[in-house]
Design a protein around this motif. Structure first.
Motif, PDB file in Angstrom:
ATOM      1  N   ASN A  35       0.827  -1.203   0.000  1.00  0.00           N
ATOM      2  CA  ASN A  35       0.000   0.000   0.000  1.00  0.00           C
ATOM      3  C   ASN A  35       0.866   1.260   0.000  1.00  0.00           C
ATOM      4  O   ASN A  35       0.587   2.214  -0.724  1.00  0.00           O
ATOM      5  N   VAL A  36       1.927   1.263   0.806  1.00  0.00           N
ATOM      6  CA  VAL A  36       2.836   2.413   0.834  1.00  0.00           C
ATOM      7  C   VAL A  36       3.440   2.639  -0.546  1.00  0.00           C
ATOM      8  O   VAL A  36       3.472   3.772  -1.040  1.00  0.00           O
ATOM      9  N   THR A  37       3.907   1.574  -1.192  1.00  0.00           N
ATOM     10  CA  THR A  37       4.555   1.740  -2.495  1.00  0.00           C
ATOM     11  C   THR A  37       3.558   2.217  -3.554  1.00  0.00           C
ATOM     12  O   THR A  37       3.898   3.068  -4.373  1.00  0.00           O
ATOM     13  N   LEU A  38       2.339   1.704  -3.512  1.00  0.00           N
ATOM     14  CA  LEU A  38       1.334   2.153  -4.479  1.00  0.00           C
ATOM     15  C   LEU A  38       0.944   3.615  -4.242  1.00  0.00           C
ATOM     16  O   LEU A  38       0.793   4.385  -5.200  1.00  0.00           O
ATOM     17  N   CYS A  39       0.800   3.999  -2.987  1.00  0.00           N
ATOM     18  CA  CYS A  39       0.485   5.393  -2.675  1.00  0.00           C
ATOM     19  C   CYS A  39       1.633   6.314  -3.073  1.00  0.00           C
ATOM     20  O   CYS A  39       1.410   7.422  -3.571  1.00  0.00           O
ATOM     21  N   TRP A  40       2.858   5.844  -2.892  1.00  0.00           N
ATOM     22  CA  TRP A  40       4.028   6.617  -3.303  1.00  0.00           C
ATOM     23  C   TRP A  40       4.008   6.827  -4.821  1.00  0.00           C
ATOM     24  O   TRP A  40       4.244   7.933  -5.309  1.00  0.00           O
ATOM     25  N   ALA A  41       3.700   5.760  -5.563  1.00  0.00           N
ATOM     26  CA  ALA A  41       3.645   5.857  -7.025  1.00  0.00           C
ATOM     27  C   ALA A  41       2.538   6.813  -7.464  1.00  0.00           C
ATOM     28  O   ALA A  41       2.746   7.645  -8.357  1.00  0.00           O
ATOM     29  N   GLN A  42       1.378   6.716  -6.824  1.00  0.00           N
ATOM     30  CA  GLN A  42       0.264   7.597  -7.177  1.00  0.00           C
ATOM     31  C   GLN A  42       0.596   9.054  -6.864  1.00  0.00           C
ATOM     32  O   GLN A  42       0.312   9.947  -7.655  1.00  0.00           O
ATOM     33  N   TYR A  43       1.219   9.293  -5.738  1.00  0.00           N
ATOM     34  CA  TYR A  43       1.606  10.660  -5.373  1.00  0.00           C
ATOM     35  C   TYR A  43       2.599  11.227  -6.390  1.00  0.00           C
ATOM     36  O   TYR A  43       2.454  12.366  -6.846  1.00  0.00           O
ATOM     37  N   ASN A  44       3.592  10.425  -6.763  1.00  0.00           N
ATOM     38  CA  ASN A  44       4.575  10.890  -7.738  1.00  0.00           C
ATOM     39  C   ASN A  44       3.952  11.125  -9.107  1.00  0.00           C
ATOM     40  O   ASN A  44       4.274  12.107  -9.789  1.00  0.00           O
ATOM     41  N   LYS A  45       3.046  10.254  -9.522  1.00  0.00           N
ATOM     42  CA  LYS A  45       2.356  10.435 -10.803  1.00  0.00           C
ATOM     43  C   LYS A  45       1.522  11.718 -10.779  1.00  0.00           C
ATOM     44  O   LYS A  45       1.551  12.502 -11.736  1.00  0.00           O
ATOM     45  N   THR A  46       0.810  11.933  -9.698  1.00  0.00           N
ATOM     46  CA  THR A  46      -0.028  13.126  -9.573  1.00  0.00           C
ATOM     47  C   THR A  46       0.824  14.389  -9.581  1.00  0.00           C
ATOM     48  O   THR A  46       0.477  15.381 -10.232  1.00  0.00           O
ATOM     49  N   THR A  47       1.949  14.347  -8.883  1.00  0.00           N
ATOM     50  CA  THR A  47       2.851  15.501  -8.863  1.00  0.00           C
ATOM     51  C   THR A  47       3.398  15.779 -10.260  1.00  0.00           C
ATOM     52  O   THR A  47       3.472  16.930 -10.695  1.00  0.00           O
ATOM     53  N   TRP A  48       3.770  14.724 -10.971  1.00  0.00           N
ATOM     54  CA  TRP A  48       4.270  14.878 -12.334  1.00  0.00           C
ATOM     55  C   TRP A  48       3.196  15.482 -13.245  1.00  0.00           C
ATOM     56  O   TRP A  48       3.473  16.382 -14.047  1.00  0.00           O
ATOM     57  N   ARG A  72      -4.460  15.417  -1.734  1.00  0.00           N
ATOM     58  CA  ARG A  72      -5.111  14.142  -1.369  1.00  0.00           C
ATOM     59  C   ARG A  72      -4.165  12.959  -1.579  1.00  0.00           C
ATOM     60  O   ARG A  72      -4.108  12.052  -0.746  1.00  0.00           O
ATOM     61  N   ALA A  73      -3.422  12.968  -2.683  1.00  0.00           N
ATOM     62  CA  ALA A  73      -2.469  11.871  -2.937  1.00  0.00           C
ATOM     63  C   ALA A  73      -1.388  11.855  -1.862  1.00  0.00           C
ATOM     64  O   ALA A  73      -0.989  10.787  -1.380  1.00  0.00           O
ATOM     65  N   HIS A  74      -0.934  13.037  -1.472  1.00  0.00           N
ATOM     66  CA  HIS A  74       0.091  13.133  -0.423  1.00  0.00           C
ATOM     67  C   HIS A  74      -0.464  12.629   0.911  1.00  0.00           C
ATOM     68  O   HIS A  74       0.218  11.900   1.641  1.00  0.00           O
ATOM     69  N   GLN A  75      -1.692  12.988   1.235  1.00  0.00           N
ATOM     70  CA  GLN A  75      -2.315  12.533   2.483  1.00  0.00           C
ATOM     71  C   GLN A  75      -2.465  11.012   2.503  1.00  0.00           C
ATOM     72  O   GLN A  75      -2.240  10.377   3.532  1.00  0.00           O
ATOM     73  N   ARG A  76      -2.852  10.424   1.365  1.00  0.00           N
ATOM     74  CA  ARG A  76      -2.969   8.953   1.308  1.00  0.00           C
ATOM     75  C   ARG A  76      -1.609   8.296   1.537  1.00  0.00           C
ATOM     76  O   ARG A  76      -1.501   7.291   2.239  1.00  0.00           O
ATOM     77  N   TYR A  77      -0.572   8.876   0.944  1.00  0.00           N
ATOM     78  CA  TYR A  77       0.779   8.331   1.119  1.00  0.00           C
ATOM     79  C   TYR A  77       1.214   8.419   2.586  1.00  0.00           C
ATOM     80  O   TYR A  77       1.700   7.430   3.157  1.00  0.00           O
TER      81      TYR A  77
END
Length: 107
Positions: A35-48, A72-77
């Motif tokens: 879950n941490v790795t997926l949230c990290w990927a989503q946060y990075n994708k959203t930031t990009w 929101r992506a950062h909060q999930r991460y």
């Protein structure tokens, strides 16, 4: 090239999971590490995506949308990281010093 990007992302996710100790972790921790790795990927994708949109120029409404989306992506991460840390704390053996002896107790 999309294949190269996908492989790079997969390596980054595997590297993060390794650093978090996924291989030697119990099953519950493995799920939380995933879950941490997926949230990290989503946060990075959203930031990009946000950075790309900024380069194109944003209206105030678009800026507010992306700001909320990144937040929101950062909060999930962060929440995923906190959940992993909380479970690790709960699963760690309790150490008690009795006199001069240290006793490890499993909860």
């Amino acid at each position: 090239n999309q294949e190269g990007t996908r492989m790079s992302i997969e390596r980054s996710l595997d590297n993060l999971a390794t650093k978090l100790g996924r291989k030697e972790s119990p099953e519950l921790e493995k799920l939380l590490i995933d879950n941490v790795t997926l949230c990290w990927a989503q946060y990075n994708k959203t930031t990009w995506q946000y950075e790309s949109a900024v380069k194109e120029g944003l209206s105030i409404k678009q800026f507010e949308f992306w700001d909320r989306h990144v937040d929101r992506a950062h909060q999930r991460y962060l929440r995923a990281c906190e959940e992993l840390a909380r479970i690790r704390r709960l699963l760690r053996p309790l150490q008690v010093n009795i006199g001069m002896n240290q006793v490890n107790m499993v909860k």
